[in-house]
Design a protein around this motif. Sequence first.
Motif, PDB file in Angstrom:
ATOM      1  N   UNK A   1       0.983  -1.148  -0.055  1.00  0.00           N
ATOM      2  CA  UNK A   1      -0.062  -0.142   0.112  1.00  0.00           C
ATOM      3  C   UNK A   1       0.821   1.309  -0.166  1.00  0.00           C
ATOM      4  N   UNK A   2       0.518   2.047  -0.917  1.00  0.00           N
ATOM      5  CA  UNK A   2       1.135   3.404  -0.916  1.00  0.00           C
ATOM      6  C   UNK A   2       0.731   4.401   0.151  1.00  0.00           C
ATOM      7  N   UNK A   3       1.578   5.120   1.057  1.00  0.00           N
ATOM      8  CA  UNK A   3       1.109   6.227   1.787  1.00  0.00           C
ATOM      9  C   UNK A   3       1.897   7.305   1.494  1.00  0.00           C
ATOM     10  N   UNK A   4       0.792   8.447   1.435  1.00  0.00           N
ATOM     11  CA  UNK A   4       1.259   9.695   1.205  1.00  0.00           C
ATOM     12  C   UNK A   4       1.135  10.718   2.403  1.00  0.00           C
ATOM     13  N   UNK A   5       2.313  11.011   2.980  1.00  0.00           N
ATOM     14  CA  UNK A   5       2.375  11.996   4.037  1.00  0.00           C
ATOM     15  C   UNK A   5       2.215  13.381   3.798  1.00  0.00           C
ATOM     16  N   UNK A   6       1.258  14.067   4.216  1.00  0.00           N
ATOM     17  CA  UNK A   6       1.054  15.656   3.633  1.00  0.00           C
ATOM     18  C   UNK A   6       0.128  16.440   4.208  1.00  0.00           C
ATOM     19  N   UNK A   7      -0.077  17.680   3.799  1.00  0.00           N
ATOM     20  CA  UNK A   7      -1.130  18.385   4.090  1.00  0.00           C
ATOM     21  C   UNK A   7      -1.856  18.942   2.807  1.00  0.00           C
ATOM     22  N   UNK A   8      -3.181  19.142   2.966  1.00  0.00           N
ATOM     23  CA  UNK A   8      -4.022  19.367   1.790  1.00  0.00           C
ATOM     24  C   UNK A   8      -4.026  20.778   1.016  1.00  0.00           C
ATOM     25  N   UNK A   9      -3.153  21.525   1.886  1.00  0.00           N
ATOM     26  CA  UNK A   9      -2.948  23.005   1.199  1.00  0.00           C
ATOM     27  C   UNK A   9      -1.470  22.978   0.604  1.00  0.00           C
ATOM     28  N   UNK A  10      -0.886  21.804   0.629  1.00  0.00           N
ATOM     29  CA  UNK A  10       0.682  22.019   0.034  1.00  0.00           C
ATOM     30  C   UNK A  10       0.530  21.989  -1.481  1.00  0.00           C
ATOM     31  N   UNK A  11       0.904  22.893  -2.133  1.00  0.00           N
ATOM     32  CA  UNK A  11       1.173  22.483  -3.495  1.00  0.00           C
ATOM     33  C   UNK A  11       2.293  21.346  -3.797  1.00  0.00           C
ATOM     34  N   UNK A  12       3.268  21.214  -3.253  1.00  0.00           N
ATOM     35  CA  UNK A  12       4.117  20.359  -3.303  1.00  0.00           C
ATOM     36  C   UNK A  12       3.634  18.799  -3.198  1.00  0.00           C
ATOM     37  N   UNK A  13       2.455  18.885  -2.172  1.00  0.00           N
ATOM     38  CA  UNK A  13       1.871  17.585  -1.854  1.00  0.00           C
ATOM     39  C   UNK A  13       0.818  17.266  -3.116  1.00  0.00           C
ATOM     40  N   UNK A  14       0.260  18.368  -3.384  1.00  0.00           N
ATOM     41  CA  UNK A  14      -0.953  18.435  -4.409  1.00  0.00           C
ATOM     42  C   UNK A  14      -0.318  17.890  -5.815  1.00  0.00           C
ATOM     43  N   UNK A  15       0.738  18.093  -6.153  1.00  0.00           N
ATOM     44  CA  UNK A  15       1.484  17.520  -7.450  1.00  0.00           C
ATOM     45  C   UNK A  15       1.606  16.086  -7.423  1.00  0.00           C
ATOM     46  N   UNK A  16       1.584  15.351  -6.282  1.00  0.00           N
ATOM     47  CA  UNK A  16       1.726  13.992  -5.966  1.00  0.00           C
ATOM     48  C   UNK A  16       0.282  13.409  -6.156  1.00  0.00           C
TER      49      UNK A  16
END
Length: 200
Positions: A1-16
């Motif tokens: 399972x892929x897990x992505x750690x981040x926040x919804x308001x980060x553009x760096x996270x959004x691209x992923x």
Amino acid sequence: MIILYGTLLSGHVHRVRLLLSILKLDYQFEAVSGPSSELLGMNPLGQIPILKDNGIILSDSNAIMVYLVKRYAPGSSLLPQDPVPAAHVQRWLSIATGELRQGPAAARMVCLFHKENEPANAKEQSHALFTFMNTHLGQQEFLATPHPTLADLACYAYTARAPEGGISLENYLHIQEWLKRIEALPGFVSMPWAKDVNPV
Ligand SMILES: N[C@@H](CCC(=O)N[C@@H](CS)C(=O)NCC(=O)O)C(=O)O
């Protein structure tokens, strides 16, 4: 399972998130709220996004995107192999990390999150970048090649949300049209406007 750690308001996270959605990959989203010891253990720089995939831990949004395409969609036109288009994609990934981060993303950090150590000339840098991007997008539909690539996914969020940093897109018609082309891609997911989200 892929897990992505981040926040919804980060553009760096959004691209992923956008790429995972376009590639139709199942994943678990772990919202993080600060540099915890768990996070620092995975990325000593304390930055998100971080991706975990079957024991592999990766940081840096652009590096994660390259990994996901090479692992799950090898040969995809999102990451061309030929030298010239590959170089064009890399150029825009560098712009996403450089001019886009120092301009529109920095202006947004100041307005939304009251960050003080962002460049004072973020607005000027934003308009210099957007003037260039707008002219470029008047000549071609996507940033790096005639088709969408990782370059477009990487540059989308901080461009689309530039108004949150006080940077209007009103005078950049070709950029507006490009944003709509990205939004029409199958699997597109948006980055929420900050006013619609409780920052985590
Ligand atoms: N080069 C990194 C930059 C990521 C980045 O700056 N992430 C921000 C959130 S948008 C962060 O984690 N900032 C916390 C910090 O730098 O301490 C990438 O592309 O992933």
